[in-house]
Scaffold this motif. Structure first.
Motif, PDB file in Angstrom:
ATOM      1  N   UNK A 118      -5.945  17.425  36.280  1.00 50.57           N
ATOM      2  CA  UNK A 118      -5.934  16.785  37.598  1.00 50.57           C
ATOM      3  C   UNK A 118      -7.179  17.168  38.414  1.00 50.57           C
ATOM      4  N   UNK A 119      -8.156  17.762  37.776  1.00 46.99           N
ATOM      5  CA  UNK A 119      -9.400  18.116  38.455  1.00 46.99           C
ATOM      6  C   UNK A 119     -10.486  17.122  38.050  1.00 46.99           C
ATOM      7  N   UNK A 120     -10.943  16.269  38.977  1.00 48.56           N
ATOM      8  CA  UNK A 120     -11.968  15.277  38.614  1.00 48.56           C
ATOM      9  C   UNK A 120     -13.362  15.895  38.539  1.00 48.56           C
ATOM     10  N   UNK A 121     -14.096  15.507  37.527  1.00 51.00           N
ATOM     11  CA  UNK A 121     -15.481  15.956  37.373  1.00 51.00           C
ATOM     12  C   UNK A 121     -16.364  14.769  37.002  1.00 51.00           C
ATOM     13  N   UNK A 122     -17.580  14.777  37.507  1.00 53.22           N
ATOM     14  CA  UNK A 122     -18.588  13.812  37.058  1.00 53.22           C
ATOM     15  C   UNK A 122     -19.244  14.407  35.820  1.00 53.22           C
ATOM     16  N   UNK A 123     -19.254  13.639  34.741  1.00 53.86           N
ATOM     17  CA  UNK A 123     -19.797  14.152  33.482  1.00 53.86           C
ATOM     18  C   UNK A 123     -21.043  13.414  33.017  1.00 53.86           C
TER      19      UNK A 123
END
Length: 504
Positions: free
Chosen positions: A10-15
């Motif tokens: 549930x932790x959004x990251x830009x990859x």
């Protein structure tokens, strides 16, 4: 490895981030927006180092104006070979890329999807050259039966349209003159600040490989009117406004921390979305309480500062939207930053280029690279309309301490700060006090007419014309050492029924 107690799925990251700039030697070989979109998204996936597009559950396409498609988001999904549950093509707005990135991150935080993409593209340079040259482009057929998005004049009062103050280039100067007067600057001092600020943007653009224009300019080169750098609407020259005649595409790829780690995305590629805020003004700018500050902008920037202990100086990198100088000048003051601010990681809409609504997609790409390269905290601030729609977003190399909030709006705070709105009138007499003004120029550099936004003796608001042959009033408006804002003029009604404002 960033430590966090939050559930990693549930932790959004830009990859991944991807950009493409198209400078075709042959006009007919220019890439259409749909192709630029596809290539940008694929480059974002390649940048992540993982195969993620097959699981794309959320796709947002920023509105574009250089070519018209029927359901461009569906056409793009088909090219990518995906069927995302959320597949959206949105309305016009320079803040929209930041909003879409924020909303995609919220979707991931809610568990609605695990992979999301936000992308935008324009090919205005090629489209314009083809139209001028009578060249038929081998692109997806132009969907002429699709309605063009509503803009500008549709939302403004008839008198604003009649006097030509309904387009960004003629409305933003009203903020420029009102803000500088409020800050106690002479027009000369205000123009010098704009020149220094824009020079900083140009230097960053000159070092950005994705920029359209790669020349660092001195402040005077930007603010001095010449044949090649003509005045458009006082005090803005051509080099002080956005340049939409570009071909470029950008994309941002997000996923959950759990999926990123499972896919083998290196930790030093991950950029966390901490949160942000949004608020807006009425689209009709004449029903705002004043023009020396923006309550929604203030509320948004204060909210993003609250994510970093209430201090704008905590940001290692910022991108302040730069359609016109008044916007970042207002924003940096609200953030508590000085005139030596580094306002961009991208280069600005004049020099990097302004692919219309999608500049902030490129800013997000540049910010991700900046944070990967050593910065810790980044602020992306975008806006749309006429200082109308505002969205701020905080990105970080470090994991957040709290879950991403699903509540974005700070509209209540913005509305609470709003003062009384004066009645707008088209009939008046006696004296009028200048609230703001601009002077509109023809392509040959001659004055078309001036426009004064004024308050009547009854404290109503009105727009008044200053004819091109009224040399005394124009000289009063264009005095570099004393602002005309706050001064009184005589109000008369011209033969065509339009109010005119004249110095004593």
């Amino acid at each position: 490895m960033s430590k966090t107690s939050l559930p990693e799925d549930r932790i959004p990251v830009i990859v991944g981030v991807g950009e493409i700039v198209d400078r075709p030697a042959d006009i007919a070989a220019g890439l259409e927006p749909l192709t630029l979109l596809e290539q940008a998204v694929r480059r974002a996936e390649a940048d992540s180092g993982a195969k993620l597009l097959g699981e794309l559950g959320s796709l947002d396409v920023v509105n574009f104006l250089s070519w018209r498609y029927r359901d461009p988001e569906k056409l793009l999904a088909a090219r990518l070979g995906v069927s995302p549950a959320h597949n959206y093509y949105g309305p016009v707005g320079g803040e929209s890329p930041i909003r879409y990135i924020h909303e995609a991150a919220q979707r991931i935080a809610r568990g609605e999807c695990s992979v999301a993409a936000v992308c935008g593209a324009e090919a205005q340079s090629t489209a314009t050259k083809a139209e001028r040259g009578g060249i038929t482009l081998p692109w997806t057929p132009f969907a002429s039966d699709v309605e063009e998005p509503k803009r500008g004049a549709v939302f403004q009062k008839p008198m604003a349209v009649k006097l030509g103050v309904f387009r960004p280039i003629t409305v933003y100067p009203l903020y420029e003159s009102a803000t500088s007067a409020h800050w106690g600057q002479t027009p000369r001092e205000a123009l010098a600040e704009s020149g220094r600020l824009w020079s900083t943007y140009s230097k960053v653009a000159s070092e950005n490989p994705n920029s359209w224009m790669k020349k660092a300019l001195a402040p005077d080169e930007i603010t001095t009117a010449t044949a090649d750098n003509r005045l458009i609407a006082w005090p803005y020259t051509k080099l002080m406004v956005a340049n939409p005649t570009v071909n470029m595409g950008g994309a941002v790829l997000l996923t959950s921390l759990a999926k990123a780690r499972a896919a083998g995305v290196p930790e030093d590629r991950l950029i966390y979305v901490w949160g942000g805020a949004s608020a807006e003004e009425p689209r009709d700018y004449l029903v705002r309480d004043q023009f020396y500050e923006s309550h929604p902008q203030n509320a948004v920037l204060k909210a993003v500062m609250d994510l970093v202990e209430g201090d704008g100086k905590k940001f290692d990198a910022i991108e302040l939207y730069s359609c016109f100088p008044c916007v970042p000048k207002m924003a940096r003051r609200t953030l508590g930053l000085g005139p030596d601010v580094q306002p961009t990681v991208t280069g600005g809409l004049t020099f990097f280029g302004a692919p219309l609504n999608t500049y902030m997609t490129h800013a997000a790409c540049a910010m991700v690279r900046k944070l990967r390269d050593g910065g810790k905290l980044g602020l992306l601030y975008g806006q749309g309309g006429f200082v109308t729609k505002h969205h701020g977003l905080v990105l970080s190399r470090e994991a957040p301490k709290a879950a991403l909030s699903q509540n974005t709006s700070v509209q209540t705070e913005a509305d609470r700060a709003k003062g009384a709105v004066p009645e707008f009138v088209t009939e008046a007499s006696g004296k009028g006090k200048a609230e703001s003004f601009t002077v509109i120029y023809k392509g040959n550099g001659e004055v078309e007419h001036g426009v004064v936004m004024m308050r009547t003796e009854q404290d109503a608001r009105a727009l008044a014309r200053v004819p091109a042959n009224d040399a005394a009033t124009l000289a009063h408006l264009l005095n570099m050492d004393r602002t005309p804002v706050g001064t009184l003029g005589n109000v008369v009604t011209a033969e065509d029924g339009v109010l005119e404002w004249r110095v004593g």
